[in-house]
Every structure is written in C-alpha cells, then in structure tokens.
Design a protein around this motif. Sequence first.
Motif, PDB file in Angstrom:
ATOM      1  N   VAL A 124      37.917 -50.501  70.023  1.00 52.55           N
ATOM      2  CA  VAL A 124      39.329 -50.893  70.711  1.00 52.55           C
ATOM      3  C   VAL A 124      40.390 -50.648  69.877  1.00 52.55           C
ATOM      4  N   ASP A 125      41.524 -49.949  70.519  1.00 55.89           N
ATOM      5  CA  ASP A 125      42.522 -49.596  69.458  1.00 55.89           C
ATOM      6  C   ASP A 125      43.596 -50.621  69.860  1.00 55.89           C
ATOM      7  N   VAL A 126      43.801 -51.596  69.214  1.00 58.40           N
ATOM      8  CA  VAL A 126      44.683 -52.592  69.649  1.00 58.40           C
ATOM      9  C   VAL A 126      46.221 -52.002  69.860  1.00 58.40           C
ATOM     10  N   GLN A 127      46.435 -50.875  69.161  1.00 52.02           N
ATOM     11  CA  GLN A 127      47.670 -50.320  68.850  1.00 52.02           C
ATOM     12  C   GLN A 127      48.064 -49.578  70.314  1.00 52.02           C
ATOM     13  N   ARG A 128      47.324 -49.197  71.080  1.00 48.60           N
ATOM     14  CA  ARG A 128      47.204 -48.595  72.345  1.00 48.60           C
ATOM     15  C   ARG A 128      47.903 -49.510  73.511  1.00 48.60           C
ATOM     16  N   PRO A 129      48.732 -48.801  74.421  1.00 50.20           N
ATOM     17  CA  PRO A 129      49.169 -49.844  75.406  1.00 50.20           C
ATOM     18  C   PRO A 129      48.078 -49.782  76.339  1.00 50.20           C
ATOM     19  N   SER A 130      47.893 -50.712  77.309  1.00 52.78           N
ATOM     20  CA  SER A 130      47.002 -51.105  78.309  1.00 52.78           C
ATOM     21  C   SER A 130      47.107 -50.251  79.374  1.00 52.78           C
ATOM     22  N   TYR A 131      48.569 -49.772  79.697  1.00 52.00           N
ATOM     23  CA  TYR A 131      49.140 -48.968  80.717  1.00 52.00           C
ATOM     24  C   TYR A 131      48.160 -47.634  80.818  1.00 52.00           C
ATOM     25  N   ILE A 132      47.893 -47.141  81.979  1.00 53.87           N
ATOM     26  CA  ILE A 132      46.874 -45.848  82.008  1.00 53.87           C
ATOM     27  C   ILE A 132      47.689 -44.967  82.950  1.00 53.87           C
ATOM     28  N   ARG A 133      48.000 -43.774  82.506  1.00 54.74           N
ATOM     29  CA  ARG A 133      48.609 -42.957  83.550  1.00 54.74           C
ATOM     30  C   ARG A 133      47.824 -41.785  84.067  1.00 54.74           C
ATOM     31  N   PRO A 134      47.433 -41.992  85.187  1.00 50.55           N
ATOM     32  CA  PRO A 134      46.350 -41.053  85.861  1.00 50.55           C
ATOM     33  C   PRO A 134      46.813 -39.724  85.823  1.00 50.55           C
ATOM     34  N   THR A 135      45.923 -38.445  85.996  1.00 49.13           N
ATOM     35  CA  THR A 135      46.277 -36.988  86.186  1.00 49.13           C
ATOM     36  C   THR A 135      46.517 -36.982  87.948  1.00 49.13           C
ATOM     37  N   ASP A 136      46.568 -35.506  87.936  1.00 46.06           N
ATOM     38  CA  ASP A 136      46.936 -35.212  89.296  1.00 46.06           C
ATOM     39  C   ASP A 136      45.980 -35.928  90.194  1.00 46.06           C
ATOM     40  N   PRO A 137      46.229 -35.856  91.557  1.00 43.22           N
ATOM     41  CA  PRO A 137      45.571 -36.515  92.670  1.00 43.22           C
ATOM     42  C   PRO A 137      44.044 -36.042  92.599  1.00 43.22           C
ATOM     43  N   PHE A 138      43.180 -36.956  92.657  1.00 45.76           N
ATOM     44  CA  PHE A 138      41.808 -36.618  92.710  1.00 45.76           C
ATOM     45  C   PHE A 138      40.990 -37.203  93.528  1.00 45.76           C
ATOM     46  N   TYR A 155      39.271 -39.392  96.198  1.00 44.16           N
ATOM     47  CA  TYR A 155      38.941 -40.875  96.331  1.00 44.16           C
ATOM     48  C   TYR A 155      39.767 -41.682  95.154  1.00 44.16           C
ATOM     49  N   LYS A 156      41.076 -41.118  95.140  1.00 43.26           N
ATOM     50  CA  LYS A 156      42.089 -41.755  94.042  1.00 43.26           C
ATOM     51  C   LYS A 156      42.574 -43.217  94.823  1.00 43.26           C
ATOM     52  N   GLU A 157      42.581 -43.065  96.048  1.00 43.51           N
ATOM     53  CA  GLU A 157      42.753 -44.226  97.061  1.00 43.51           C
ATOM     54  C   GLU A 157      41.949 -45.425  96.458  1.00 43.51           C
ATOM     55  N   ASN A 158      40.826 -45.189  95.955  1.00 39.40           N
ATOM     56  CA  ASN A 158      39.787 -46.330  95.706  1.00 39.40           C
ATOM     57  C   ASN A 158      40.256 -46.966  94.185  1.00 39.40           C
ATOM     58  N   CYS A 159      41.474 -46.560  93.757  1.00 41.95           N
ATOM     59  CA  CYS A 159      41.804 -47.017  92.473  1.00 41.95           C
ATOM     60  C   CYS A 159      43.095 -47.537  92.313  1.00 41.95           C
ATOM     61  N   SER A 160      43.674 -48.483  91.663  1.00 40.89           N
ATOM     62  CA  SER A 160      44.817 -49.163  91.420  1.00 40.89           C
ATOM     63  C   SER A 160      45.244 -49.330  90.172  1.00 40.89           C
ATOM     64  N   TYR A 161      46.438 -48.810  89.923  1.00 37.52           N
ATOM     65  CA  TYR A 161      46.947 -48.897  88.310  1.00 37.52           C
ATOM     66  C   TYR A 161      47.977 -49.977  88.440  1.00 37.52           C
ATOM     67  N   SER A 162      48.052 -50.740  87.197  1.00 37.08           N
ATOM     68  CA  SER A 162      49.163 -51.582  87.018  1.00 37.08           C
ATOM     69  C   SER A 162      49.463 -51.725  85.422  1.00 37.08           C
ATOM     70  N   ALA A 163      50.440 -52.206  85.097  1.00 39.02           N
ATOM     71  CA  ALA A 163      50.691 -52.257  83.599  1.00 39.02           C
ATOM     72  C   ALA A 163      49.469 -52.785  82.869  1.00 39.02           C
ATOM     73  N   GLU A 164      48.724 -53.525  83.402  1.00 42.04           N
ATOM     74  CA  GLU A 164      47.387 -54.100  82.779  1.00 42.04           C
ATOM     75  C   GLU A 164      46.249 -53.104  82.427  1.00 42.04           C
ATOM     76  N   GLY A 165      46.339 -52.121  83.503  1.00 44.38           N
ATOM     77  CA  GLY A 165      45.332 -50.889  83.450  1.00 44.38           C
ATOM     78  C   GLY A 165      44.919 -50.476  84.682  1.00 44.38           C
ATOM     79  N   VAL A 166      43.624 -50.413  85.079  1.00 47.82           N
ATOM     80  CA  VAL A 166      43.132 -49.949  86.261  1.00 47.82           C
ATOM     81  C   VAL A 166      41.966 -50.498  86.800  1.00 47.82           C
ATOM     82  N   THR A 167      41.913 -50.428  88.203  1.00 48.86           N
ATOM     83  CA  THR A 167      40.753 -51.070  88.814  1.00 48.86           C
ATOM     84  C   THR A 167      40.218 -50.066  89.823  1.00 48.86           C
ATOM     85  N   CYS A 168      39.009 -49.621  90.009  1.00 50.78           N
ATOM     86  CA  CYS A 168      38.440 -48.721  90.908  1.00 50.78           C
ATOM     87  C   CYS A 168      37.245 -49.282  91.768  1.00 50.78           C
ATOM     88  N   LYS A 169      37.086 -48.870  92.806  1.00 51.33           N
ATOM     89  CA  LYS A 169      35.725 -49.066  93.635  1.00 51.33           C
ATOM     90  C   LYS A 169      34.954 -47.770  93.585  1.00 51.33           C
TER      91      LYS A 169
END
Length: 321
Positions: free
Chosen positions: A240-254, A256-270
């Motif tokens: 774990v790199d504690v210096q990296r931010p938790s935010y994740i920037r996804p790539t172009d639409p993939f 079932y992207k609607e199964n994922c939700s992104y926030s400042a804390e990270g990501v949740t996917c079904k």
Amino acid sequence: MGSLTGLLYACLAVYLGGWYLGKWTGNFSLLLFILTLVTLAYWLAERFHFAPARAKAARTLEQQDQARREELASKGIAKVDGDIAPAREALLMQPWWLDWTAGLFPVILIVFLLRSFLFEPFKIPSGSMVPTLLVGDLILVNKYHYGVRLPVINKKIIELNKPERGDVMVFRYPANPSIDYIKRVVGVPGDEVSYRNQRLYLNGQQVETTALPEFYDDDSTRYFKQYSEKLGSVEHNILVDVQRPSYIRPTDPFPYKENCSYSAEGVTCKVPAGHYFMMGDNRDNSEDSRFWGFVPDENIVGKAFFVWMNFGNLRRIGSFH
C-alpha cells in the motif's frame, strides 16, 4: 521449392523483426498455429512425395548399376570400377529446405500442443504484482485449470474449474486482447467489491489483513507498507502506497461501467455474470479493474502458479500464492 521456402523464412524474419522493434503487435499463438500448418504441409509432402521420389531415384540408380555389371559380366568382365554409394547417398539426402520445414514439424507441433493446452510461459513486465511477482520473473501458466480452450480463438470446449478469489490469473486485456495481463482475482460474479481509502471490502466486509515489515522496492528505491491479506483460502502479501490519493480516475467507458460508482474515497463495483474483478498486489501502483472494468470469461488465459526463472535472482524460482 527451395526459393519458396527461402521467401517464407524471409517473411517470418521481417515479421519477427518488426514485432521485436515494436513496429506492430504480434500474436504468438496465431504465429505458432500457422507455423504448425506450414511445416505439416511440408512434412506430408516429404513423407508422401519427396521421400518416395528420392527412394525411387536411388533404386533406379542401383538397378542401372546392377544391369551394367551383369552386362559386363556376360562379356567376361568380372571386375567393374565405380562405387555408386556416394551417388546413392546424395540422391537420398534431404535438401536443406525440407530439413528446416518438415524436419521441424514434430518439434513445433509439440510446442504448439504444450503451449495451447498445458502450460504457457509468461514474463512479468511491470511491478503491479509486487511483492508476489517481481519484474523479470518468468512464470508458468496452467492453461487447462479453468477449462480446455481451442487455441487462437480461445473458445472453451471443456469446463473445469471456476476462477476463485485469490487466484493469480493471466488474461487478455479487455481493451486490447492482443496484450496479456496478470492480476489477482478479487471479485467473482455477483460480488460487490469496494476499494475505499486504501482498504479492500468484499460484499460489505473488510478483507482481513495483518501488518508486516515494510517492503523495500529496488525499482523505486522506496519503502512501502506491506500487509498479509486473505482472499478466500489464499493468503498473500500486498503493498500500500500511503502517498497515493484514494481517488481513482476510470478510463473511457467500459462494459458494465454502470455497475461501478466512483467517489473521492475510491470505487465500488458489482461484478456482472461471467466476469471477474482483478487487482494487482501492488495496490496503489496497478492499472486494473478499478480503472478499466471487468474481465470476461472468454478473455481468460490460465492460472499462474510457478516462477521457473529469474536471471537476476535465482532464489525467485518456485511456486507462489
């Protein structure tokens, strides 16, 4: 035929050279399949045409020599000069272009079958699986663990084991199937996977971890937080790199992207049916399903299980989890 064979080898050299220099992307499975078919054609031609023709020419030479000796013997000449053995050997000798085609067919066929249905070698190209796998590790991938698939088209014909959480798996990158990736299976169909604030959650429960001594990474010359993590029945180490931010920037639409939700804390996917959620053990230095989505079953190559060589560190040889 010699000129045609030379031309084929020239084309192969150009293709491999361009592949090595990065001029185009190669497909080794397809190349091996084509080489198998081409050498098979030469092998069949040698077995049923060229070899019989050479044997016939050698017999004709022997018959002509025998007839000449009988004719001379009928005239009272018992001692006849001339040894046809070198000429006979020359007639029976396989030409170079058959040596390098038909002669290679059995070897290429064995390699093709082993690589397609049993084990495939793979080189770790990046640090996304550190500390489990290091850059330069040469690993073996079990091709039949998840089922028997037809080579080249990767069509599954026999179902065996399903991927399980914790498996280290090689797969074709969904955005570019000509590229092989290696990551760890974190989520199977139906799972809810969350990576928030550098913590992994499965189906609402935080995954069990135990703190370990820090890991020193030679490539980045840095220390990273190291933990032991348990996914299913598999216990392995992560960074774990504690210096990296938790935010994740996804790539172009993939898909079932609607199964994922992104926030400042990270990501949740079904995880959808027939797909898998993959992550690298070097959690904050891995481009994986958090960024580009799920891996469909048809993209699976096999289960990685053994480091067979690392030229920079022979102690790396052995199995891993």
